[in-house]
Design a protein around this motif. Structure first.
Motif, mmCIF file in Angstrom:
data_model
loop_
_atom_site.group_PDB
_atom_site.id
_atom_site.type_symbol
_atom_site.label_atom_id
_atom_site.label_comp_id
_atom_site.label_asym_id
_atom_site.label_seq_id
_atom_site.Cartn_x
_atom_site.Cartn_y
_atom_site.Cartn_z
ATOM 1 N N TRP A 113 0.822 -1.201 0.000
ATOM 2 C CA TRP A 113 0.000 0.000 0.000
ATOM 3 C C TRP A 113 0.860 1.256 0.000
ATOM 4 C CZ3 TRP A 113 -1.926 -3.731 3.828
ATOM 5 C CH2 TRP A 113 -3.016 -4.467 3.325
ATOM 6 N N ARG A 114 0.423 2.248 -0.754
ATOM 7 C CA ARG A 114 1.151 3.515 -0.829
ATOM 8 C C ARG A 114 0.879 4.389 0.385
ATOM 9 N NH1 ARG A 114 3.173 4.507 -5.918
ATOM 10 N NH2 ARG A 114 3.393 6.702 -5.352
ATOM 11 N N GLY A 115 -0.268 4.196 1.009
ATOM 12 C CA GLY A 115 -0.593 4.957 2.201
ATOM 13 C C GLY A 115 -1.656 4.243 3.007
ATOM 14 N N THR A 116 -1.582 4.385 4.334
ATOM 15 C CA THR A 116 -2.568 3.796 5.233
ATOM 16 C C THR A 116 -2.950 4.844 6.274
ATOM 17 O OG1 THR A 116 -0.786 2.852 6.594
ATOM 18 C CG2 THR A 116 -1.803 1.404 4.950
ATOM 19 N N ALA A 117 -4.168 4.676 6.812
ATOM 20 C CA ALA A 117 -4.636 5.629 7.815
ATOM 21 C C ALA A 117 -5.715 4.969 8.655
ATOM 22 C CB ALA A 117 -5.176 6.894 7.161
ATOM 23 N N VAL A 118 -5.870 5.461 9.889
ATOM 24 C CA VAL A 118 -6.941 5.044 10.791
ATOM 25 C C VAL A 118 -7.730 6.287 11.152
ATOM 26 C CG1 VAL A 118 -7.545 3.998 13.001
ATOM 27 C CG2 VAL A 118 -5.612 3.098 11.684
ATOM 28 N N VAL A 119 -9.044 6.227 10.939
ATOM 29 C CA VAL A 119 -9.918 7.383 11.156
ATOM 30 C C VAL A 119 -11.013 6.973 12.127
ATOM 31 C CG1 VAL A 119 -11.464 9.055 10.073
ATOM 32 C CG2 VAL A 119 -9.454 8.214 8.825
ATOM 33 N N GLU A 120 -11.296 7.853 13.081
ATOM 34 C CA GLU A 120 -12.431 7.628 13.973
ATOM 35 C C GLU A 120 -13.709 7.999 13.223
ATOM 36 O OE1 GLU A 120 -13.950 9.872 17.788
ATOM 37 O OE2 GLU A 120 -12.144 8.693 18.280
ATOM 38 N N ILE A 121 -14.611 7.022 13.109
ATOM 39 C CA ILE A 121 -15.777 7.222 12.251
ATOM 40 C C ILE A 121 -16.703 8.292 12.814
ATOM 41 C CG2 ILE A 121 -17.829 6.082 11.327
ATOM 42 C CD1 ILE A 121 -16.244 3.533 11.135
ATOM 43 N N GLY A 122 -16.922 8.282 14.110
ATOM 44 C CA GLY A 122 -17.881 9.220 14.691
ATOM 45 C C GLY A 122 -17.480 10.661 14.507
ATOM 46 N N SER A 123 -16.256 10.983 14.806
ATOM 47 C CA SER A 123 -15.812 12.375 14.749
ATOM 48 C C SER A 123 -15.087 12.725 13.455
ATOM 49 C CB SER A 123 -14.880 12.665 15.932
ATOM 50 O OG SER A 123 -13.700 11.859 15.853
ATOM 51 N N GLY A 124 -14.629 11.710 12.721
ATOM 52 C CA GLY A 124 -13.867 11.975 11.509
ATOM 53 C C GLY A 124 -12.433 12.354 11.775
ATOM 54 N N ARG A 125 -11.974 12.209 12.995
ATOM 55 C CA ARG A 125 -10.607 12.604 13.366
ATOM 56 C C ARG A 125 -9.605 11.576 12.858
ATOM 57 N NH1 ARG A 125 -7.683 11.928 18.304
ATOM 58 N NH2 ARG A 125 -9.500 10.796 19.115
ATOM 59 N N LEU A 126 -8.519 12.048 12.281
ATOM 60 C CA LEU A 126 -7.436 11.188 11.815
ATOM 61 C C LEU A 126 -6.609 10.753 13.008
ATOM 62 C CD1 LEU A 126 -5.863 9.930 9.434
ATOM 63 C CD2 LEU A 126 -4.527 12.052 9.334
ATOM 64 N N LEU A 127 -6.571 9.448 13.294
ATOM 65 C CA LEU A 127 -5.861 8.930 14.459
ATOM 66 C C LEU A 127 -4.418 8.568 14.146
ATOM 67 C CD1 LEU A 127 -8.671 6.618 15.916
ATOM 68 C CD2 LEU A 127 -8.162 9.004 16.468
ATOM 69 N N ALA A 128 -4.151 8.085 12.948
ATOM 70 C CA ALA A 128 -2.784 7.709 12.570
ATOM 71 C C ALA A 128 -2.717 7.631 11.055
ATOM 72 C CB ALA A 128 -2.392 6.376 13.200
ATOM 73 N N GLN A 177 -15.745 3.141 17.154
ATOM 74 C CA GLN A 177 -15.499 2.399 15.904
ATOM 75 C C GLN A 177 -14.536 3.187 15.024
ATOM 76 O OE1 GLN A 177 -18.893 1.681 13.287
ATOM 77 N NE2 GLN A 177 -18.373 -0.488 13.255
ATOM 78 N N GLN A 178 -13.570 2.460 14.463
ATOM 79 C CA GLN A 178 -12.526 3.095 13.658
ATOM 80 C C GLN A 178 -12.538 2.519 12.241
ATOM 81 O OE1 GLN A 178 -8.849 2.463 15.757
ATOM 82 N NE2 GLN A 178 -9.562 3.510 17.626
ATOM 83 N N LEU A 179 -12.083 3.341 11.313
ATOM 84 C CA LEU A 179 -12.024 2.957 9.899
ATOM 85 C C LEU A 179 -10.571 2.841 9.470
ATOM 86 C CD1 LEU A 179 -13.615 2.459 7.243
ATOM 87 C CD2 LEU A 179 -13.344 4.906 6.768
ATOM 88 N N LEU A 180 -10.218 1.667 8.962
ATOM 89 C CA LEU A 180 -8.871 1.425 8.441
ATOM 90 C C LEU A 180 -8.901 1.635 6.928
ATOM 91 C CD1 LEU A 180 -5.946 0.453 8.851
ATOM 92 C CD2 LEU A 180 -6.791 -1.899 8.667
ATOM 93 N N VAL A 181 -8.073 2.545 6.437
ATOM 94 C CA VAL A 181 -8.059 2.928 5.028
ATOM 95 C C VAL A 181 -6.661 2.664 4.456
ATOM 96 C CG1 VAL A 181 -8.553 4.751 3.357
ATOM 97 C CG2 VAL A 181 -9.719 4.739 5.576
ATOM 98 N N ALA A 182 -6.631 2.096 3.242
ATOM 99 C CA ALA A 182 -5.356 1.868 2.546
ATOM 100 C C ALA A 182 -5.531 2.260 1.087
ATOM 101 C CB ALA A 182 -4.922 0.411 2.658
#
Length: 763
Positions: A113-128, A177-182
């Motif tokens: 993956w070229r990039g990965t991220a973890v986002v908090e779904i409720g607030s939309g805050r980028l966690l990592a 709940q968190q969203l894992l994005v790649a």
């Protein structure tokens, strides 16, 4: 009026006597029609075989190249989605993990993956986040429920490049709940392009989403920019056309019964430039089986592979040879039909008319005796029977001198067969043989090498993916993991991935702590292997063993035994011929066809090709290809050794492929194949029609000749039964009527002499 009705009844009965498909006329008529049709086929088929300036085999090869790209891209995209979902599911089954730790573990296992991220779904805050910045604003966090909400999506980056975003959920109890994005690029993993080739991923609207092989105009010399712009324009034109064609239903886009690639694919021709012509193959992303879709196939992507191929000099078609062969067949056919008409049909029809005349009581005119042996014997018997009916004299056995040696019907039939074979056999064995005159385009040899190298990379990546899955599984087994939890994780992995035949956890002493799947074959009571991917050749069949150490447990590792059938399935590529994966000792490990485990290649030239491809030029092996003759045939062969990163690169395996040029659409072989087909069709027509004559006419005619002579010699007791309702059957019925008339006269003479009558005859 009564006489006319009687005449009509007689004609109707005569027509009813003849079978629709029986008799002497239908087989001769069918033979004439089929030979005439075969002559037309020969003239048209052989006269229209000509060499195109760009052979059909080259276009077919480009189609297969695009299919390889579609298979590789589909597998890569589906693997990315599966890996991310499985990693998120494995994290969710354990204790909560910090977002940074999640991304670090994923990054240490997978480098896709070229990039990965973890986002908090409720607030939309980028966690990592790791890698490139992701366009998170393209994700609607309010519509993430269900499979459709988490479906991968393509987004356009600010720089114009297209990225595929893959989403998965991280769920822990009492945690938001968190969203894992790649994100991954739409580029081909490990595609070997060679020289002068480009490949592109095309969207459903015909836009080129990514491409390889064509440099940017500003990166080349001034005198080459025009060529780059021309190729870019040509590729865009191919992309628009291919996107329209791949919208068709795969079941209607291909010929019925055609196998190979399960999706829509084909080839295209472009413009000319400097003696070269642009050729392209296209293929839509399709599942591994026809009618089955995957996550990647739902994206409606198309792969287009383009190459500039040198054209052959223009050469016109030579129809003279086809016309000569067709004319020779017409002469042979006319001779065969005339021979059958003169020696079989006409004598038999004359016998039919004479036998009918005798049954009606017309005994004044003698029976004409033809030349044919069986017909002459029957005619002579009819003449003797006519005299017996006319004079009322008893039968007297004829002298043996009447059996004059004549040419029989079987001999005439054999002569007709010889005449037809004289035309068929040379076409199958001598005429238009390809031989040394075959010119195999160099592009086919290059494509064999590049496709073999691509397949080699696909196999290597599959082994690396298998070991990476085990690393991901092992990362969830810390020092506090119980055997029950290990077993649950292994069973879940075995259910998600069919590549493993057995999964288990080994401690330093070689004890199995947990297992799933089948019975381990490589467990020998010792500790885990040090090599991440290794071959166990101690048994009767090869076992590929992948090992991943468990963090925090020194000497403990997760072991997976990969199915050989999984590797065999990767080698199912149309247009590459025979494919083998061999180890450093040239022993066969996997194949796309039948083979014995650890069998040798048994071909010195293939062994030399494998050795040559494994020689290092600089730092990496180079794939090789060769065109050689074997048993009077041209063979295209290629070999590519494992190279590149990953634990599977240390196996020193080689993928080797070869195929006969006879199966390719090359002009010389096409002409030879059509010539052989014409010869085989001629043989089939002759065998069918002459066999028909032998069974329906000749064999019953010979039997009838024997019965007719016996009747004329005085046998009044044997009843004559017709085999078929045809001319021979009609003559048989006439002889039966004559037998009954003679038997009645014999009984009348005996009654007049005061003698007891004989039995009516045996039935």
């Amino acid at each position: 009026m009564a006489a006319s009705r009687t005449t009509r009844r007689r004609k109707a009965r005569r027509r009813a006597d003849m079978s629709l498909l029986g008799g002497i006329r239908p087989p001769i008529t069918v033979l004439s029609v089929l030979l005439l049709a075969l002559a037309g086929f020969t003239a048209f088929s052989l006269g229209t075989v000509h060499e195109d300036r760009l052979p059909e085999a080259v276009l077919t090869s480009q189609q297969h190249f695009a299919e390889d790209g579609a298979i590789a891209l589909r597998a890569s995209l589906d693997e990315s989605v599966t890996d991310l979902d499985r990693a998120a599911a494995l994290f969710s089954t354990g204790k909560p993990v910090a977002p940074d730790a999640v991304l670090d573990r994923i990054g240490s296992v997978y480098q896709k993956w070229r990039g990965t991220a973890v986002v908090e779904i409720g607030s939309g805050r980028l966690l990592a986040a790791r890698g490139e910045n992701l366009p998170l604003t393209a994700i609607d966090r309010t519509r993430l429920s269900g499979a459709a909400g988490l479906a991968p999506r393509m987004v356009r980056m600010p720089g114009g490049e297209t990225r595929l975003l893959t989403l998965s959920l991280l769920n822990w109890k009492d945690q938001p709940q968190q969203l894992l994005v790649a994100s991954s690029s739409l580029r081909f993993p490990g595609i070997s392009l060679g020289r002068f080739r480009s490949i592109a991923v095309v969207g459903s609207d015909g836009a080129v989403l990514s491409s390889d092989g064509i440099p940017q105009p500003e990166m080349v010399a001034e005198n080459q920019r025009a060529d780059v712009k021309r190729d870019t324009k040509q590729l865009a034109s191919f992309a628009r056309t291919a996107a329209k064609k791949t919208r068709a239903n795969p079941l209607t886009a291909k010929e019925p019964g055609s196998g190979g690639f399960p999706g829509v694919s084909g080839s295209l021709l472009g413009g000319e430039s400097g003696g070269d012509r642009a050729a392209a193959g296209y293929a839509g992303l399709a599942g591994s089986e026809a009618g089955t879709g995957t996550t990647a196939t739902s994206l409606d992507l198309t792969v287009v592979a383009m190459v500039n191929v040198p054209q052959n000099p223009a050469r016109t078609s030579d129809a003279f040879a086809g016309m000569v062969l067709a004319g020779a067949l017409l002469l042979v056919g006319a001779l065969v039909v005339a021979l059958l008409l003169a020696t079989v049909q006409r004598p038999l029809l004359a016998l039919f008319l004479d036998s009918r005349r005798l049954t009606r009581g017309n005994l004044t005119r003698p029976v004409a005796v033809p030349r044919g042996a069986e017909a002459a014997r029957i005619a002579a018997a009819l003449e003797r029977l006519r005299l017996q009916l006319r004079n009322g004299t008893p039968a007297v056995p004829a002298a043996r001198a009447r059996h004059k040696r004549r040419t029989g019907a079987r001999t005439l039939l054999a002569l007709c067969a010889v005449l037809l074979l004289a035309w068929c056999v040379p076409l199958g064995l001598l005429v238009n043989r390809a031989g040394d005159a075959v010119v195999v385009p160099q592009q086919l040899v290059n494509d064999q090498r590049e496709r073999t190298d691509t397949l080699n990379d696909r196999v290597r990546r599959a082994l690396n993916e298998g070991q990476a899955d085990l690393l991901s599984v092992a990362s969830l087994m810390d020092g506090d993991t119980t055997p029950e939890h290990m077993t649950a994780v292994l069973e879940r992995t075995a259910d998600e991935h069919a590549r493993y035949q057995a999964l288990y956890v080994l401690d330093p002493a070689g004890k199995i702590l947990a297992r799933a799947g089948g019975t381990p074959k490589a467990a020998d009571g010792k500790g885990p292997r040090k090599d991440p991917v290794a071959l166990d050749d101690r048994g009767k069949s090869p076992v590929v063993v992948a090992t991943a150490p468990v963090p925090g447990k020194a000497g403990t590792a997760v072991v997976g035994e990969l199915r050989i059938d999984f590797l065999n399935a990767l080698l199912k590529r149309p247009g590459l011929g025979e494919i083998r994966v061999v180890d450093s000792k040239h022993r066969i490990i996997a194949s796309n066809g039948g083979y014995r485990a650890f069998q040798k290649l048994d071909d010195d030239r293939l062994d030399a090709l494998v050795d040559g491809s494994a020689l290092k030029v600089g730092m990496a092996p180079r794939p090789g290809s060769v065109l050689y003759r074997s048993g009077g045939d041209h063979v295209i062969a290629a070999a590519a050794a494992f190279s590149g990163g990953g634990p599977a690169g240390d196996l020193k395996w080689t993928v080797v492929s070869w195929q006969s040029a006879k199966g390719l659409a090359i002009q010389e072989y096409s002409l030879q194949n059509r010539t052989v087909l014409a010869g085989l069709l001629g043989f089939a027509v002759g065998a069918a029609c002459l066999g028909w004559l032998q069974i329906i006419v000749i064999a019953p005619l010979r039997e009838l000749a024997r019965r007719a002579e016996a009747l004329a010699d005085g046998d009044r007791r044997t009843v004559l039964y017709p085999r078929h309702h045809d001319e021979v059957g009609a003559v048989t019925r006439s002889l039966e009527i004559i037998r009954q008339q003679l038997q009645q006269r014999q009984q009348q003479r005996k009654q007049a002499a005061g003698q007891p009558s004989a039995p009516a005859g045996k039935n």
